[in-house]
Design a protein around this motif. Structure first.
Motif, PDB file in Angstrom:
ATOM      1  N   GLY A 117     -87.186 -90.659  -7.674  1.00 56.06           N
ATOM      2  CA  GLY A 117     -88.178 -91.671  -7.296  1.00 56.06           C
ATOM      3  C   GLY A 117     -88.698 -91.418  -5.889  1.00 56.06           C
ATOM      4  O   GLY A 117     -89.899 -91.542  -5.619  1.00 56.06           O
ATOM      5  N   ALA A 121     -92.545 -90.500  -4.735  1.00 61.37           N
ATOM      6  CA  ALA A 121     -93.254 -91.232  -3.671  1.00 61.37           C
ATOM      7  C   ALA A 121     -93.693 -90.294  -2.548  1.00 61.37           C
ATOM      8  O   ALA A 121     -94.781 -90.432  -1.997  1.00 61.37           O
ATOM      9  CB  ALA A 121     -92.357 -92.335  -3.119  1.00 61.37           C
ATOM     10  N   ILE A 134     -90.443-103.723  -5.884  1.00 61.24           N
ATOM     11  CA  ILE A 134     -89.369-103.287  -6.782  1.00 61.24           C
ATOM     12  C   ILE A 134     -89.269-104.276  -7.941  1.00 61.24           C
ATOM     13  O   ILE A 134     -89.112-105.484  -7.718  1.00 61.24           O
ATOM     14  CB  ILE A 134     -88.018-103.220  -6.043  1.00 61.24           C
ATOM     15  N   GLN A 144     -83.287 -97.096  -5.594  1.00 60.99           N
ATOM     16  CA  GLN A 144     -84.661 -96.636  -5.405  1.00 60.99           C
ATOM     17  C   GLN A 144     -85.181 -97.039  -4.029  1.00 60.99           C
ATOM     18  O   GLN A 144     -85.756 -96.227  -3.307  1.00 60.99           O
ATOM     19  CB  GLN A 144     -85.578 -97.193  -6.512  1.00 60.99           C
ATOM     20  N   LEU A 148     -86.188 -94.547  -1.006  1.00 59.64           N
ATOM     21  CA  LEU A 148     -87.550 -94.522  -0.460  1.00 59.64           C
ATOM     22  C   LEU A 148     -87.487 -94.542   1.063  1.00 59.64           C
ATOM     23  O   LEU A 148     -88.350 -93.983   1.738  1.00 59.64           O
ATOM     24  CB  LEU A 148     -88.367 -95.705  -0.996  1.00 59.64           C
ATOM     25  N   VAL A 198     -92.059 -99.654  -7.892  1.00 52.41           N
ATOM     26  CA  VAL A 198     -91.072 -98.934  -8.709  1.00 52.41           C
ATOM     27  C   VAL A 198     -90.509 -99.905  -9.741  1.00 52.41           C
ATOM     28  O   VAL A 198     -90.020-100.980  -9.379  1.00 52.41           O
ATOM     29  CB  VAL A 198     -89.924 -98.361  -7.845  1.00 52.41           C
ATOM     30  N   THR A 199     -90.597 -99.520 -10.987  1.00 49.31           N
ATOM     31  CA  THR A 199     -90.034-100.364 -12.051  1.00 49.31           C
ATOM     32  C   THR A 199     -88.722 -99.758 -12.529  1.00 49.31           C
ATOM     33  O   THR A 199     -88.628 -98.559 -12.789  1.00 49.31           O
ATOM     34  CB  THR A 199     -90.992-100.512 -13.244  1.00 49.31           C
ATOM     35  N   THR A 200     -87.700-100.598 -12.647  1.00 50.13           N
ATOM     36  CA  THR A 200     -86.330-100.107 -12.887  1.00 50.13           C
ATOM     37  C   THR A 200     -85.637-100.893 -13.988  1.00 50.13           C
ATOM     38  O   THR A 200     -84.418-101.044 -13.970  1.00 50.13           O
ATOM     39  CB  THR A 200     -85.489-100.268 -11.598  1.00 50.13           C
ATOM     40  N   THR A 220     -94.037 -95.868  -9.855  1.00 46.38           N
ATOM     41  CA  THR A 220     -93.015 -95.009 -10.467  1.00 46.38           C
ATOM     42  C   THR A 220     -92.234 -95.851 -11.460  1.00 46.38           C
ATOM     43  O   THR A 220     -91.781 -96.948 -11.116  1.00 46.38           O
ATOM     44  CB  THR A 220     -92.050 -94.453  -9.393  1.00 46.38           C
ATOM     45  N   VAL A 222     -88.895 -95.793 -13.856  1.00 45.32           N
ATOM     46  CA  VAL A 222     -87.655 -95.041 -14.131  1.00 45.32           C
ATOM     47  C   VAL A 222     -86.817 -95.673 -15.229  1.00 45.32           C
ATOM     48  O   VAL A 222     -85.742 -95.175 -15.560  1.00 45.32           O
ATOM     49  CB  VAL A 222     -86.766 -94.874 -12.865  1.00 45.32           C
TER      50      VAL A 222
END
Lengths: 315, 315
Positions: A117, A121, A134, A144, A148, A198-200, A220, A222
């Motif tokens: 991730g 980025a 997030i 993540q 970052l 960022v999707t988690t 992003t 993941v």
């Protein structure tokens, strides 16, 4: 002789800059066809439900090959155990000797996912990050954001999670490593405030919609590591200016991208593999108005490279 | 918590009677369809040539599943190393935790192969063993004879090997564990003197011919572990009264039996799996004039059972 390495030793051996360099090298090798990665072996269990995945492979020219065994038992948290576990094995490619057993309990998999991730980025985030959004509050949501921090100066973040208690805990935990995290009332608010998202999550219906995304945003995803998971609306891939995948073979099967491909909103040729992006600056983001997406499903070269790095660091 | 077990600890934990019982149970489970054994994963290497096989599986009702990684690097002896190496992993089927890492360096694979030979002899050898004939002088030639000592009183043997020096060494080493070994001038002489024969070589042209076999002889072949290997003349399977295989699926692909099947000298229905033989006395040898053959290619249930046994013995 086989060296057995504990999780504590592994954690001490991790240097983020070296991890990022090692994984970049792995992604490039993968996209250049220099990685040998046979099909993943797997076992499925009932009562309690669980699974085991066995990945193995090597990169041409390496002195080692790697076997990773990863388990997932989803009722473990009821017993106070992590749902994921496993280990990595590093073998000599010259003699077949098991040089190292990395008893990482699945931690290196979480780590290499977070590091990927950060790499996405590094190459795709717009200049002038305002706030990092997030989605999710679990282990990957934490890692993540932490990673970052290794590729960006931005320490302002916003989190959204289904469970407000967990979101509060997330804010507190992230504060302890230097991030100021706001709680997003909705995902739309998060998309409005953040230009890196960022999707988690293991979501099975899209959380992020194209109408809510600001120009210039990088996203992003993941969370999609197998069939049926989808965090990003398929339409997002159509409106994006740049669509990056860790592995076209995998993402077209079960990544966030797969829904856009099956809906014929885009063609396979419109994707760029992360390894090619790392190699060719001209493939990257061109300005701070472009919308970019990275769909990361996790590839064995990440395991191969991080296992080698840990083993070398301890040598 | 993961327990790491060294080869020395594994060797101390081995009790032959318990190994034989555990493997018999495994063969029965396999033939009754109670074993879950996914396809074998493998990696092939050049420079130096070598390979890695990854087997995994479990038996219905067990608390554990097993992953075995076996390597073979055929130039290792030039460096004074064994060509085979590897390890076994025992995982909890309830939580996915790696409960044990058995650093057996491939030794348990050799052992379970020898124990399977003993089991075949236990159910198929004629009464009144005169002499045991061993073809080959390597590690499996040694272990097979040693393990036959656990199911038979016979301590008279005869060996044939291409290299007379190695045959002499074999005789000496076997004497130290109580066997009187004569050197066979030819395989025909060995077949003439022995009514239990075990072939343990990587031969690619048949060593044992039907014309040389006496009535009442039992033959076990353990050398064919992959394509192209053949120790027994195909015709032997036609004249035999009883043809036993560890796995019909495997033996029909690359075992000694596969040549007879492809030549249409026999049909698949004329084979009996070892697990069925163990279960049903009526399927076994009927008199001391019958010729019987056991074709053993090695099955994952052996690994599953021996890994469990070692882990339990150390608990």
């Amino acid at each position: 002789m086989t060296r057995v390495v504990t999780l504590e030793q592994i954690k001490r051996a991790i240097d983020p800059a070296r991890v990022i360099a090692a994984l970049e090298d792995g992604f490039v090798a993968y996209s250049e066809g220099r990685a040998v990665v046979p099909p993943v072996g797997h076992l499925d269990f009932d009562d309690p439900p669980g699974d085991c995945h066995i990945k193995c492979g090597f990169i041409s020219g390496d002195e080692h090959f790697v076997v990773k065994v990863a388990t997932g038992f989803y009722r473990n948290p009821e017993r106070g155990l992590s749902s994921s576990n496993g280990l990595m094995l590093v073998f000599s490619r010259k003699t077949g000797n098991p040089d190292a057993v990395l008893l990482d309990q699945g931690w290196l998999t979480d780590l290499r996912t977070a590091a990927a991730g950060a790499i996405a980025a590094k190459y795709l985030a717009p200049r002038g990050l305002e706030k990092i959004g997030i989605v999710g509050t679990g282990i990957q949501a934490r890692l993540q954001l932490e990673w970052l921090g290794h590729v960006s100066e931005c320490r302002e973040a916003m989190v959204w999670g289904r469970n407000p208690e967990k979101a509060h805990l997330y804010r507190k935990d992230m504060a302890s490593i230097g991030f100021t995290v706001a709680l997003a009332p909705s995902i739309a608010d998060l998309c409005d405030a953040c230009n890196l998202i960022v999707t988690t999550t293991p979501a099975r219906t899209p959380l992020i919609h194209s109408a809510e995304i600001r120009p210039g945003t990088h996203i992003t995803a993941v969370g999609a590591d197998g069939g049926g998971k989808q965090e990003l609306e398929a339409e997002l891939f159509r409106i994006a200016d740049l669509r990056v995948v860790d592995s076209l073979a995998q993402c077209s099967k079960y990544g966030a991208s797969s829904y856009a491909l099956r809906a014929k909103l885009i063609d396979e040729e419109e994707f760029v593999e992360l390894g090619r992006l790392i190699r060719c600056p001209e493939l990257r983001r061109r300005n701070d108005r472009q919308i970019t997406i990275a769909d990361l499903t996790g590839v064995a070269v990440q395991d191969i490279r991080i296992a080698r790095l840990v083993t070398e660091s301890l040598a």
